[in-house]
Design an enzyme around this catalytic site. Structure first.
Site, PDB file in Angstrom:
ATOM      1  N   ARG A  25       0.816  -1.223   0.000  1.00 11.52           N
ATOM      2  CA  ARG A  25       0.000   0.000   0.000  1.00 11.52           C
ATOM      3  C   ARG A  25       0.849   1.273   0.000  1.00 11.52           C
ATOM      4  O   ARG A  25       0.629   2.154  -0.830  1.00 11.52           O
ATOM      5  CB  ARG A  25      -0.989  -0.046   1.162  1.00 11.52           C
ATOM      6  CG  ARG A  25      -2.080  -1.113   0.966  1.00 11.52           C
ATOM      7  CD  ARG A  25      -2.922  -1.313   2.194  1.00 11.52           C
ATOM      8  NE  ARG A  25      -2.114  -1.776   3.323  1.00 11.52           N
ATOM      9  CZ  ARG A  25      -2.542  -1.808   4.561  1.00 11.52           C
ATOM     10  NH1 ARG A  25      -3.741  -1.350   4.859  1.00 11.52           N
ATOM     11  NH2 ARG A  25      -1.757  -2.269   5.512  1.00 11.52           N
ATOM     12  N   ASN A  43      -6.280  -2.740   1.879  1.00 15.70           N
ATOM     13  CA  ASN A  43      -6.223  -4.194   1.960  1.00 15.70           C
ATOM     14  C   ASN A  43      -7.640  -4.713   2.055  1.00 15.70           C
ATOM     15  O   ASN A  43      -8.426  -4.216   2.850  1.00 15.70           O
ATOM     16  CB  ASN A  43      -5.506  -4.633   3.251  1.00 15.70           C
ATOM     17  CG  ASN A  43      -4.011  -4.767   3.054  1.00 15.70           C
ATOM     18  OD1 ASN A  43      -3.516  -4.762   1.938  1.00 15.70           O
ATOM     19  ND2 ASN A  43      -3.293  -4.893   4.165  1.00 15.70           N
TER      20      ASN A  43
END
Ligand code: ZN
Ligand code: FE
Length: 762
Positions: A25, A43
């Site tokens: 990320r 996520n």
């Protein structure tokens, strides 16, 4: 009409694979800022989900960059992009947003990752906030699999969840420009777990704990060290007395110990390392690598007569802190031999109290959720072979070319057990659990099966197990409440190679090992199969011989020798009492079995040549035979094989080694060097493999060969037979991802299960 402006393209991307816990990320956020992309990344329970807006050109660059050079620790299996054109885009910036429970496709928790170069530099940098911090980590490194409670991989779902972040860590955790952005294991000298050391005199914390631990080792003591997937026992390898104490503590008399070295340069001083071996030693998985050793100043009690030294590098910051002061250390799993590795603090306390030879324990308050041993690997002819697949590799799945809606639980073998779970086309082998011979190991076995199902979110609907009725894994399968498929042991060995190499057609399988239950109720172990993923036919084997069958006899090479020689009419008539007993047992069929085991032939020859009469650890007779042969390799690179026969009986080709045994006895009588005879025996086995495969190629018109089974951990046999076959035009496959030994059985079982389920549907 006015041209559409910059942010007018809008896409969603769903990325599956190992994408959590590897800095995906923050990596995406950094790229977004670089390419001027707005949107978010998050996520989901099993994948990374991105919504992104930007110019067409920028978006393309952004997505290509993610796909082509993702973070070091990641492994993308599926990359789904759906473009949506929108008139108005409401993103003002690019954010990492809160995880959500997404739809469950495939779960891929990351394996544990050894400390990265950046963290290692900071560990020893005096001005760093994590100077000498035993828990330093970042998005590129640190424990993963062993600390995850459940997916998605977020701090709250790990055993780091109970440690609140300090101001600095919190800032770095949120800063997309920082290496520790969303690093779930982040902590520093102001926050996070605390090191402790205790011995029989005192308990100390923090840096004092480290110093006391080092001092104990330097004084010749043995300490337990909390690692990633359990505790190690650690001590100096130089003094006989210390190493002997360790052997007493472990109940391990002869099996060589692995050594952890502070650096690769230190390993190079004592071992020969080629490029592939050095890459493996330095890899993020940091397995123990079996290296050919030079003379060392270690106690001989470390490795005995072995020509190899199991060497590995520190993989946690704590290892580095300790080894930078002590130098090389024996590091072996903390347990009594045959019991599972100790992972819990209470357990190690009990072990400490019960064992006066243990001088202290260095520990901390970050919990270990899963037992995972160190992985063990070797490089043979440039190819990596995993001998034990565990830390660093587990729980990565193997993507196969079969696919089925049915999820399979493969229950594995009895020795060196692993289990596997399948989902779609993926097979997830568990860590190596060990031999299912003790109550404790069987209990860990059951826990592992439950835990893998829970973590991966897989509910199996079909169980696959071995044919052997007495394997604990078979008993488990039969009580699991699922339909069961029983799979022959050597077929599973060959299928493990097929699974690894995406083979779906028929091949010649050569499976050589110690024992496996055959479809005819005899014990197999020197097998030639024609195999496809869903079925096999035994088309050739080593001649079945009458052996003494008890568990002890399998370890006693001298007994196997007597049985084989008796069968060949070569047994010397000695007055030796124990030999008389064996002869009597053979004559009156007391506790005898028929077996075509190749492993027992190796044990027998080792004993005949006076090299090793009894295995103190698994395979010792055969390993020492190989060692003796290897020492003579410089005398002759192509030693002549001894004679053997291949006979055909009712469509079955049977290899008879009696002529070889006769030649060995004769060479021994004539005083030839044992090592050289051993070497010629090795080339006999390689020649036998080639000759048999040529016969089978002729008859079945198949040119592809898979080699598997524990015997192929023997380097001379693997590399010898591989090159003979290749020279003769065969396409040869071996194991690289899972062990050729019984640790690979569950992968093979799962692959056969997938193929069988698919065949039934058709
Ligand atoms: Zn790092
Ligand atoms: Fe086996």
């Amino acid at each position: 009409m006015a041209e559409k402006k910059d942010l007018n393209y809008f896409v969603t991307a769903r990325i599956e694979g190992v994408v959590q816990g590897v800095g995906f990320r923050p990596f995406t956020a950094r790229l977004a800022s670089f390419y001027n992309i707005k949107g978010f990344v998050k996520n989901e329970s099993d994948n990374v989900y991105i919504e992104a807006a930007g110019s067409k050109e920028d978006l393309l660059l952004f997505l290509n960059n993610i796909r082509n050079s993702p973070p070091a620790g990641s492994k993308i299996i599926i990359f789904d992009i759906s473009p949506i054109e929108q008139d108005e885009v409401c993103f003002e910036d690019f954010k990492i947003i809160k995880s959500t429970e997404g739809k469950f496709n495939l779960a891929m928790p990351s394996p544990d990752i050894s400390i990265c170069g950046d963290c290692l530099r900071e560990l020893f940098a005096k001005d760093d906030p994590r100077y000498l911090n035993p828990f330093i980590s970042c998005t590129n490194c640190g424990p993963r699999f062993t600390i995850i409670n459940k997916l998605p991989y977020d701090r709250g779902n790990t055993t780091m969840g109970e440690f609140p972040l300090c101001g600095l860590c919190d800032f770095q955790y949120k800063d997309t420009a920082d290496r520790r952005c969303h690093a779930q294991t982040v902590c520093c000298n102001k926050c996070g777990p605390v090191l402790t050391f205790f011995d029989r005199a005192l308990t100390v914390e923090g840096y004092d704990a480290l110093e006391r631990a080092v001092k104990t080792i330097m004084n010749g003591g043995i300490i337990a060290v909390k690692g990633i997937g359990g505790y190690h026992l650690a001590c100096s390898p130089y003094e006989d007395k210390t190493v002997n104490n360790l052997r007493l503590l472990k109940g391990r008399e002869e099996k060589p110990f692995a050594i952890m070295f502070p650096s690769i340069e230190e390993i190079e001083k004592l071992c020969f390392i080629n490029k592939a071996e050095s890459a493996l030693l330095l890899s993020r998985e940091k397995p123990i690598v079996l290296l050919e050793r030079k003379d060392t100043d270690f106690s001989e009690r470390v490795y005995g007569s072995s020509r190899f030294l199991g060497a590995f590098l520190p993989y946690t910051p704590l290892h580095h802190l300790i080894l930078s002061k002590t130098g090389p250390l024996i590091m072996t799993s903390a347990n009594s031999t045959t019991l599972p590795i100790i992972k819990d603090d209470d357990e190690i306390k009990k072990f400490f109290i019960d064992n006066n030879l243990l001088d202290g324990v260095i520990s901390h308050d970050r919990c270990i959720l899963r037992r995972v041993d160190d992985s063990v690997a070797a490089v043979i002819d440039g190819h990596t072979q995993l001998i034990r697949r565990a830390r660093g590799y587990v729980p990565l799945p193997i993507k196969t070319s079969l696919n089925n809606r049915i999820s399979i639980l493969a229950c594995g073998s009895q020795q060196k057990n692993t289990t596997s779970l399948s989902f779609g086309s993926l097979i997830y082998p568990s860590t190596e659990i060990g031999d299912l011979d003790s109550r404790e190991t069987i209990s860990v076995y059951k826990d592992t099966i439950d835990d893998m199902q829970k973590l991966l979110g897989i509910s199996p609907t079909l169980a696959v197990c071995d044919l052997h009725p007495l394997y604990e894994s078979t008993k488990y399968a039969l009580t699991a409440g699922l339909p069961v498929i029983k799979v022959q042991h050597h077929f599973a060995h060959i299928a493990s190679v097929m699974a690894e190499n995406n083979i779906t057609s028929s091949i010649i399988g050569v499976a050589f090992d110690g024992t496996g239950y055959g479809t005819d109720g005899t014990i197999w172990g020197g097998e030639f199969l024609i195999a496809s993923p869903a079925s096999f036919t035994r088309v050739g084997h080593l001649k079945s011989v009458k052996f003494i069958g008890s568990d002890d006899s399998i370890k006693q090479g001298w007994k196997s020798a007597l049985c084989l020689l008796s069968d060949a009419g070569l047994a010397p008539q000695s007055d030796n009492a124990r030999e008389k007993l064996v002869r009597a047992a053979l004559n009156s069929d007391i506790n005898t079995i028929m077996s075509s085991s190749m492993g027992r032939v190796f044990d027998a020859v080792s004993s005949i040549l006076g090299i090793c009469h009894e295995s103190g650890y698994e395979g010792q007779c055969a390993i020492e035979l190989e060692n003796a042969a290897a020492k003579c390799m410089n005398i002759s690179s192509e030693p002549t094989p001894y004679p053997f026969n291949i006979n055909s009986e009712n469509e079955m080709f049977i290899a008879d080694l009696s002529p070889c045994l006769r030649s060995i006895m004769k060479a021994k009588e004539e005083g030839e060097e044992a090592g050289f005879i051993a070497l010629r025996f090795h080339s006999t086995v390689c020649q036998l493999i080639l000759d048999m495969c040529k016969i089978l190629r002729e008859k079945y018109d198949i040119n592809t060969v898979a080699l598997s089974g524990g015997v192929f951990q023997n380097r001379i046999i693997l590399s010898g037979s591989f090159s003979l076959l290749q020279k003769d035009g065969f396409k040869v496959y071996t194991n690289a991802i899972v062990p050729p030994g019984d640790g690979g059985i569950s992968l093979g079982q799962a692959y056969i299960g997938l193929a069988t389920a698919s065949a039934k549907e058709k």
